[in-house]
Design a protein around this motif. Structure first.
Motif, PDB file in Angstrom:
ATOM      1  N   PRO A   3       0.825  -1.189   0.000  1.00 56.06           N
ATOM      2  CA  PRO A   3       0.000   0.000   0.000  1.00 56.06           C
ATOM      3  C   PRO A   3       0.866   1.250   0.000  1.00 56.06           C
ATOM      4  N   GLY A   4       0.216   2.389  -0.205  1.00 54.53           N
ATOM      5  CA  GLY A   4       0.923   3.658  -0.275  1.00 54.53           C
ATOM      6  C   GLY A   4       1.527   4.095   1.037  1.00 54.53           C
ATOM      7  N   LEU A   8      -4.672   8.015   2.987  1.00 48.41           N
ATOM      8  CA  LEU A   8      -5.966   7.379   2.759  1.00 48.41           C
ATOM      9  C   LEU A   8      -6.571   7.934   1.480  1.00 48.41           C
ATOM     10  N   MET A   9      -6.903   7.040   0.547  1.00 50.19           N
ATOM     11  CA  MET A   9      -7.501   7.470  -0.706  1.00 50.19           C
ATOM     12  C   MET A   9      -9.025   7.471  -0.623  1.00 50.19           C
ATOM     13  N   ILE A  10      -9.593   6.432   0.033  1.00 46.17           N
ATOM     14  CA  ILE A  10     -11.043   6.301   0.123  1.00 46.17           C
ATOM     15  C   ILE A  10     -11.423   6.096   1.587  1.00 46.17           C
ATOM     16  N   GLN A  11     -12.418   6.829   2.039  1.00 50.40           N
ATOM     17  CA  GLN A  11     -12.861   6.729   3.432  1.00 50.40           C
ATOM     18  C   GLN A  11     -14.384   6.601   3.495  1.00 50.40           C
ATOM     19  N   PHE A  12     -14.837   5.566   4.156  1.00 54.60           N
ATOM     20  CA  PHE A  12     -16.263   5.398   4.474  1.00 54.60           C
ATOM     21  C   PHE A  12     -16.457   5.761   5.939  1.00 54.60           C
ATOM     22  N   ASP A  13     -17.364   6.675   6.227  1.00 51.28           N
ATOM     23  CA  ASP A  13     -17.651   7.072   7.604  1.00 51.28           C
ATOM     24  C   ASP A  13     -19.144   6.854   7.872  1.00 51.28           C
ATOM     25  N   LYS A  14     -19.456   5.731   8.499  1.00 58.08           N
ATOM     26  CA  LYS A  14     -20.844   5.353   8.812  1.00 58.08           C
ATOM     27  C   LYS A  14     -21.728   5.414   7.577  1.00 58.08           C
ATOM     28  N   LEU A  29     -21.171   1.550   7.441  1.00 59.61           N
ATOM     29  CA  LEU A  29     -19.810   1.106   7.125  1.00 59.61           C
ATOM     30  C   LEU A  29     -18.785   2.196   7.428  1.00 59.61           C
ATOM     31  N   THR A  30     -17.825   1.858   8.264  1.00 58.42           N
ATOM     32  CA  THR A  30     -16.671   2.721   8.511  1.00 58.42           C
ATOM     33  C   THR A  30     -15.430   1.933   8.091  1.00 58.42           C
ATOM     34  N   LEU A  31     -14.741   2.437   7.081  1.00 54.53           N
ATOM     35  CA  LEU A  31     -13.616   1.706   6.506  1.00 54.53           C
ATOM     36  C   LEU A  31     -12.700   2.683   5.784  1.00 54.53           C
ATOM     37  N   ASP A  32     -11.399   2.569   6.024  1.00 50.07           N
ATOM     38  CA  ASP A  32     -10.406   3.395   5.345  1.00 50.07           C
ATOM     39  C   ASP A  32      -9.608   2.543   4.371  1.00 50.07           C
ATOM     40  N   LEU A  33      -9.475   3.035   3.142  1.00 49.27           N
ATOM     41  CA  LEU A  33      -8.737   2.312   2.114  1.00 49.27           C
ATOM     42  C   LEU A  33      -7.479   3.100   1.772  1.00 49.27           C
ATOM     43  N   PRO A  34      -6.290   2.527   2.039  1.00 53.46           N
ATOM     44  CA  PRO A  34      -5.049   3.271   1.819  1.00 53.46           C
ATOM     45  C   PRO A  34      -4.730   3.478   0.354  1.00 53.46           C
ATOM     46  N   GLU A  35      -4.013   4.544   0.086  1.00 53.72           N
ATOM     47  CA  GLU A  35      -3.590   4.857  -1.269  1.00 53.72           C
ATOM     48  C   GLU A  35      -2.590   3.818  -1.766  1.00 53.72           C
ATOM     49  N   GLY A  36      -2.756   3.406  -3.016  1.00 55.66           N
ATOM     50  CA  GLY A  36      -1.787   2.516  -3.637  1.00 55.66           C
ATOM     51  C   GLY A  36      -1.905   1.062  -3.249  1.00 55.66           C
ATOM     52  N   LYS A 195      -1.909   1.760  -8.413  1.00 52.63           N
ATOM     53  CA  LYS A 195      -3.221   2.379  -8.258  1.00 52.63           C
ATOM     54  C   LYS A 195      -3.842   2.007  -6.905  1.00 52.63           C
ATOM     55  N   THR A 196      -4.873   2.758  -6.526  1.00 52.10           N
ATOM     56  CA  THR A 196      -5.712   2.357  -5.403  1.00 52.10           C
ATOM     57  C   THR A 196      -6.850   1.532  -5.994  1.00 52.10           C
ATOM     58  N   ILE A 197      -6.855   0.233  -5.702  1.00 47.05           N
ATOM     59  CA  ILE A 197      -7.806  -0.676  -6.343  1.00 47.05           C
ATOM     60  C   ILE A 197      -8.779  -1.219  -5.299  1.00 47.05           C
ATOM     61  N   VAL A 198     -10.064  -1.158  -5.624  1.00 45.95           N
ATOM     62  CA  VAL A 198     -11.105  -1.819  -4.832  1.00 45.95           C
ATOM     63  C   VAL A 198     -11.663  -2.928  -5.714  1.00 45.95           C
ATOM     64  N   PHE A 199     -11.551  -4.155  -5.242  1.00 46.70           N
ATOM     65  CA  PHE A 199     -11.835  -5.335  -6.061  1.00 46.70           C
ATOM     66  C   PHE A 199     -12.894  -6.177  -5.360  1.00 46.70           C
ATOM     67  N   VAL A 200     -13.997  -6.461  -6.059  1.00 41.72           N
ATOM     68  CA  VAL A 200     -15.076  -7.277  -5.507  1.00 41.72           C
ATOM     69  C   VAL A 200     -14.991  -8.698  -6.054  1.00 41.72           C
ATOM     70  N   THR A 201     -15.081  -9.683  -5.170  1.00 37.98           N
ATOM     71  CA  THR A 201     -15.140 -11.072  -5.598  1.00 37.98           C
ATOM     72  C   THR A 201     -15.859 -11.890  -4.528  1.00 37.98           C
ATOM     73  N   HIS A 202     -16.360 -13.061  -4.934  1.00 35.15           N
ATOM     74  CA  HIS A 202     -16.900 -13.997  -3.946  1.00 35.15           C
ATOM     75  C   HIS A 202     -15.926 -15.149  -3.717  1.00 35.15           C
ATOM     76  N   ASP A 203     -14.793 -15.103  -4.433  1.00 34.09           N
ATOM     77  CA  ASP A 203     -13.808 -16.183  -4.420  1.00 34.09           C
ATOM     78  C   ASP A 203     -12.688 -15.843  -3.435  1.00 34.09           C
ATOM     79  N   ILE A 204     -12.626 -16.544  -2.319  1.00 31.90           N
ATOM     80  CA  ILE A 204     -11.641 -16.225  -1.289  1.00 31.90           C
ATOM     81  C   ILE A 204     -10.222 -16.489  -1.782  1.00 31.90           C
TER      82      ILE A 204
END
Length: 355
Positions: A3-4, A8-14, A29-36, A195-204
């Motif tokens: 990570p960067g 913090l690139m993306i922040q969810f606050d409640k 949802l409260t969640l911080d996503l780091p840059e890079g 990049k700052t990547i947010v990736f959705v999957t159902h595959d662990i």
């Protein structure tokens, strides 16, 4: 992938999303996503992971709470401009069927006012970046395989060089071999582009392979745990996370745990098998003392996984694993017993669910 620099690139606050029919898709949802970094959202169908992703670029708007990208509240930005500044890749690539591959990739730069020549030059450059031949740019989407279409989808998302890339199950519709190739390609691209990547999957397994961090959701849009793959596998927060990770959680952890902390010593002179080296002290083969028969040797480095070491210790006729440095020069050997002991401790730790 790292990570960067703590930013913090993306922040969810409640952040909360409740649809008009009363369904809660994402719950406070409260969640911080780091840059890079690559943050992977996982969970079963209906747990809110795609809704969470789509709230970042305002494809879905939160009912309450705040979402910030680069420190700015997404609701205070023009939605169209926000979306053009964020790359977006979906499962079926979403390419325009009547436009060439090159024109598909150039879509966002053209919308941003780039000249046609500049936009097409950028598109041609990205074809090579995602591993496609230059002549693919003249084709139409239906003339490409599913895996090639997904590469074009990634190229299009990267065309305007966005800092954030959203990927919603992008490799879910291709066969397992192509999926692995696309995962490899994404890992390579991320090493180059950061990049700052947010990736959705159902595959662990996909999440463990790609993610710097994994966020596990359960039904109702509740975030249960967010941690690095190694921490998640070693210390799941509760039985729900442990069950989601599956019965092979210990093996997955071994694939992430390196050989670095396992002891090594000098190669023994006696015994039936000895390690043959070249003039630069690089391992060549296991050689039987009496007959000079040879068996293959696969030297391992400190960064290789315990799972690889286990496999090699079983395959090696001596029961020893040759250890080498970055230049391939022998540093020592490790016994099958030491590898098994270390793997056993890691596996035992993974079988305990945190209280």
């Amino acid at each position: 992938m790292q990570p960067g620099k703590g930013l913090l690139m993306i922040q969810f606050d409640k952040a909360h999303k409740r649809f008009p029919n009363g369904t809660t898709a994402v719950h406070d949802l409260t969640l911080d996503l780091p840059e890079g970094g690559v943050t992977v959202l996982v969970g079963s169908s209906g747990c809110g992971k795609t809704t969470t992703l789509r709230m970042i670029n305002r494809m879905v708007e939160p009912t309450s709470g705040t979402i910030r990208v680069g420190g700015k509240d997404v609701l205070e930005q023009d939605a169209a401009e926000l979306r053009r500044s964020i790359g977006y890749v979906i499962q079926q690539s979403g390419l325009f069927p009547h436009r060439t591959v090159l024109d598909n990739i150039a879509t966002v730069p053209l919308l941003l006012g780039w000249g046609r020549r500049k936009a097409r030059a950028r598109a041609a450059e990205l074809l090579e970046t995602v591993g496609l031949a230059a002549d693919a740019g003249k084709r139409y989407p239906h003339q490409l395989s599913g895996g090639q279409q997904q590469r074009v989808g990634v190229a299009r998302a990267l065309a305007a060089d966005p800092p954030v890339l959203l990927m919603d199950e992008p490799f879910g519709a291709v066969d397992p071999v192509v999926r692995t190739q696309l995962q490899d390609e994404l890992l390579r691209l991320q090493r180059e582009l950061n990049k700052t990547i947010v990736f959705v999957t159902h595959d662990i397994d996909e999440a463990v392979r790609l993610g710097d961090r994994i966020a596990v959701f359960r039904t109702g849009g509740h975030l249960v745990q967010c941690a690095s793959p190694a921490e998640l596998l070693a210390r799941p927060a509760d039985a729900f996370v442990a069950d989601f990770l599956g019965a092979e959680r210990g093996l997955k952890l071994l694939s992430l745990t390196t050989l670095e902390e396992v002891a090594q010593g000098p190669a023994p002179e006696g015994g039936r098998w000895r390690l043959a080296l070249d003039a630069a002290r690089k391992p060549l083969a296991w050689r039987e003392q009496e007959t000079d028969a040879e068996m293959p040797v696969r030297p391992l480095r400190d960064a290789d996984s315990l799972l690889s070491a286990l496999n090699e210790s079983i395959a090696a006729p001596s029961g020893l694993v040759a250890r080498v440095d970055a230049d391939g020069v022998l540093t020592g050997v490790t016994s099958r017993e030491d590898i098994h002991d270390h793997a056993g401790r890691v596996h035992s730790a993974a079988s305990t669910v945190a209280a």
